[in-house]
Design an enzyme around this catalytic site. Structure first.
Site, PDB file in Angstrom:
ATOM      1  N   MET A   1      33.197  39.898  35.419  1.00  0.00           N
ATOM      2  CA  MET A   1      32.568  39.300  34.303  1.00  0.00           C
ATOM      3  C   MET A   1      31.409  40.442  34.054  1.00  0.00           C
ATOM      4  SD  MET A   1      32.506  35.243  34.701  1.00  0.00           S
ATOM      5  CE  MET A   1      31.226  35.212  35.900  1.00  0.00           C
TER       6      MET A   1
ATOM      7  N   HIS B   1      31.861  45.809  42.765  1.00  0.00           N
ATOM      8  CA  HIS B   1      33.005  45.997  41.871  1.00  0.00           C
ATOM      9  C   HIS B   1      33.702  47.322  41.642  1.00  0.00           C
ATOM     10  CE1 HIS B   1      30.360  42.649  39.792  1.00  0.00           C
ATOM     11  NE2 HIS B   1      31.534  42.164  39.698  1.00  0.00           N
TER      12      HIS B   1
ATOM     13  N   GLN C   1      34.498  28.580  32.851  1.00  0.00           N
ATOM     14  CA  GLN C   1      34.249  28.556  34.387  1.00  0.00           C
ATOM     15  C   GLN C   1      32.714  28.206  34.571  1.00  0.00           C
ATOM     16  OE1 GLN C   1      35.626  32.722  35.183  1.00  0.00           O
ATOM     17  NE2 GLN C   1      34.111  32.704  36.911  1.00  0.00           N
TER      18      GLN C   1
HETATM   19  O1  PAF Z   1      34.976  36.525  40.170  1.00  0.00           O
HETATM   20  C1  PAF Z   1      34.671  36.761  39.121  1.00  0.00           C
HETATM   21  O2  PAF Z   1      33.983  37.713  38.586  1.00  0.00           O
HETATM   22  C2  PAF Z   1      35.637  35.970  37.975  1.00  0.00           C
HETATM   23  O3  PAF Z   1      35.586  34.500  38.420  1.00  0.00           O
HETATM   24  C3  PAF Z   1      36.428  36.229  37.484  1.00  0.00           C
HETATM   25  C4  PAF Z   1      37.855  36.381  38.477  1.00  0.00           C
HETATM   26  C5  PAF Z   1      36.430  37.733  36.899  1.00  0.00           C
HETATM   27  C6  PAF Z   1      37.122  35.240  36.362  1.00  0.00           C
HETATM   28  O4  PAF Z   1      36.364  34.988  35.241  1.00  0.00           O
END
Ligand code: PAF
Length: 290
Positions: A33, A40, A64
């Site tokens: 995100m 990341h 979400q």
């Molecule tokens: O873990 C995340 O950053 C989010 O839940 C994902 C997997 C990118 C889905 O939006």
């Protein structure tokens, strides 16, 4: 330092993957995100270990987030994300779609849900959260058509749910879970750490310290009763006035159901979530019970 190509529409993204595959290249996907940190970047490098080409998706997924959560406040930092990814040298494409590209018909009517294992832990604290995650990840799989998708194990429940979804939906993608990357004092890296005030930032590593304490109880002291272990974790977290516990649980790594007694030779997930100010942080440990 090659700048990754930025693709914003689904058709071009799919065409790019298909072209790469025709050239004999495997394709890895790291869904994010944005608001990228070293955790990341590690996922991107891990994707490059397994695949010839790497896509990092950057999309703050509205479905979400629950009402009153941090969807509006969630940092959107595509420029700096793209610079950080360029430095890794591991990433070919950033897929950064708009909301309309992902949810083209407006209000979303098509959902992917995984029953039971999504009901506990973050699932009960954040109703609807995992339905949003599985739906967006299924959509990213359909658009990006990756061979491998890489996720951080800080979100262990998310990873287990996505594995189940992938197996049951028959997606032709292998999921790879990468261990949590931590700051020097043990705090798990998270985009939400930037919400912490200096005082909360100093307090937050107690979450990791509490998990370590529980691991010691299980591995070094042979404690097998989950009530005792969870009570000690809660007691330790309770000594930090800036920490407000959301949950602490010991669960089975397959079913994610709460455990009472820990069986020798089993693998258990010790999962926790707590608020420090407005930031809700999660952390967990997978423990091999001796
Ligand atoms: O873990 C995340 O950053 C989010 O839940 C994902 C997997 C990118 C889905 O939006």
């Amino acid at each position: 330092m090659a700048q990754p190509l930025i693709i914003t529409d689904a058709a071009s993204m799919r065409a790019w993957t298909r072209h790469e595959r025709q050239q004999g290249h495997s394709v890895g996907l790291v869904p994010t995100m944005g608001a990228l940190h070293e955790g990341h970047l590690t996922l991107a490098r891990e994707a490059a270990v397994d695949c010839d080409r790497v896509i990092v998706s950057v999309f703050v997924n509205p479905t979400q987030f629950g009402p009153g959560e941090d969807y509006d406040a969630y940092p959107r930092t595509l420029d700096s994300d793209s610079k950080k990814l360029a430095v890794t040298g591991a990433v070919d494409v950033i897929f950064a779609p708009s909301e309309a590209e992902i949810y083209p018909l407006g209000a979303n009517l098509t959902w992917v849900t995984v029953d039971q294992i999504g009901d506990h832990l973050c699932g009960s604290s954040r109703p609807g959260h995992f339905r949003g995650v599985t739906t967006i990840v299924a959509r990213l799989f359909a658009i990006c058509e990756p061979d491998v998708a890489v996720f951080g194990l800080k979100d262990a429940q998310q990873f287990f749910i996505l594995k189940r979804m992938t197996a049951e939906m028959g997606f032709a993608v292998t999921l790879k879970g990468v261990p949590t990357v931590r700051e020097g004092d043990g705090l798990a890296m998270s985009s939400r750490n930037r919400y912490l005030s200096p005082e909360e930032r100093s307090a937050a590593p107690i979450l990791y310290a509490a998990l370590q304490e529980a691991r010691d109880q299980i591995v070094e002291r042979g404690v097998r009763d989950s009530v005792t272990i969870v009570a000690e974790v809660r007691e330790l977290l309770g000594t930090e006035p800036l920490c407000r516990i959301d949950y602490v649980q010991l669960v089975d790594t397959q079913t994610l159901q709460p455990l009472h007694n820990l069986a020798s030779g089993s693998k258990v997930l010790l999962a926790s979530a707590a608020f420090f100010g407005s930031a809700r942080l999660i952390d967990n440990a997978i423990v091999d019970v001796p």
